[in-house]
Scaffold this motif. Sequence first.
Motif, mmCIF file in Angstrom:
data_model
loop_
_atom_site.group_PDB
_atom_site.id
_atom_site.type_symbol
_atom_site.label_atom_id
_atom_site.label_comp_id
_atom_site.label_asym_id
_atom_site.label_seq_id
_atom_site.Cartn_x
_atom_site.Cartn_y
_atom_site.Cartn_z
ATOM 1 N N ASP A 142 -19.147 29.510 0.267
ATOM 2 C CA ASP A 142 -20.088 29.019 1.278
ATOM 3 C C ASP A 142 -19.383 27.272 1.145
ATOM 4 N N ALA A 226 -24.439 20.948 3.311
ATOM 5 C CA ALA A 226 -24.315 20.948 2.124
ATOM 6 C C ALA A 226 -26.104 20.867 1.654
ATOM 7 N N PHE A 229 -27.716 23.775 -0.217
ATOM 8 C CA PHE A 229 -26.120 24.244 -1.592
ATOM 9 C C PHE A 229 -27.233 22.722 -2.929
ATOM 10 N N TYR A 236 -25.395 20.391 -6.698
ATOM 11 C CA TYR A 236 -25.147 21.402 -5.697
ATOM 12 C C TYR A 236 -23.769 22.402 -6.429
ATOM 13 N N LEU A 238 -22.273 25.468 -4.214
ATOM 14 C CA LEU A 238 -21.760 26.115 -3.029
ATOM 15 C C LEU A 238 -20.720 27.192 -4.284
ATOM 16 N N ASN A 240 -17.968 30.676 -4.175
ATOM 17 C CA ASN A 240 -16.872 31.052 -2.719
ATOM 18 C C ASN A 240 -16.959 32.057 -3.865
#
Length: 250
Positions: A142, A226, A229, A236, A238, A240
């Motif tokens: 992300d 962002a 997210f 937030y 994100l 990965n």
Amino acid sequence: MPTDPWSAVADDWGRYWGTFARPVWEPLLRAARVGTGSRVLDVGCGSGELLEHLQDLGVRASGVDPAARMVELARARAAGAEVRRGDAEHLPYDDGRFDAVLAVNALQFAAETDDALAEAARVLAPGGVLGLAGWAERSRNDLDALDAALAEADGDEPDDRPEESPLRVPGGLAALLADAGWRVLDSGLTSVPWDVRDETDLVRGILFGEEASTVDELGPVIVAAAAPFRRPDGGYRLVNAFRWAAAERP
């Protein structure tokens, strides 16, 4: 010793990214046969979070990092671990010293990958294991949406972005090790989320080390990218991915 650009940003890096790779530690340590009493070297140890974890597991942990400030932070966090300044191509340890060598989000910074692998083999005891972990391909991260937005703000076209590193693609780490004569034991893919508590930490985490004027200019770009997210609480998340591989010394 090479120049030391990471010392200036070491504190912020540790704050925002020090424990980021934690989800990959367990599968990597298992594959690298790390257990109580193992002698383990963390190459590119950064601010020492993995070293601290290793100590909690009863491992005889050592670390090396090229940044002087990272070494200071690692020594403070993992008190009792032997942490020295050095790089992956010139490890400041004797031959056959370790049962396992780990490099998490570090091998891509080596100027000569082959030299780094040779050094890892040198400091490993017979039967020792090298464990590598690093970013998977962009499509699994992300954070790439933020990188792409920053590149666009800088005037880059999508086609101008560098090609994927061969270390990030499926099978890349295992192929690197096998081609160098290592016996690959296991490899895999692990989800690695990045969680930040608010917009301020989001921007500072991405732009750590930048001038205030750059943060003011690019902060809104990051916040906009962002938006998908953002959590209901204002933070937030994100998601990965890291690829990892472990191999026995040639």
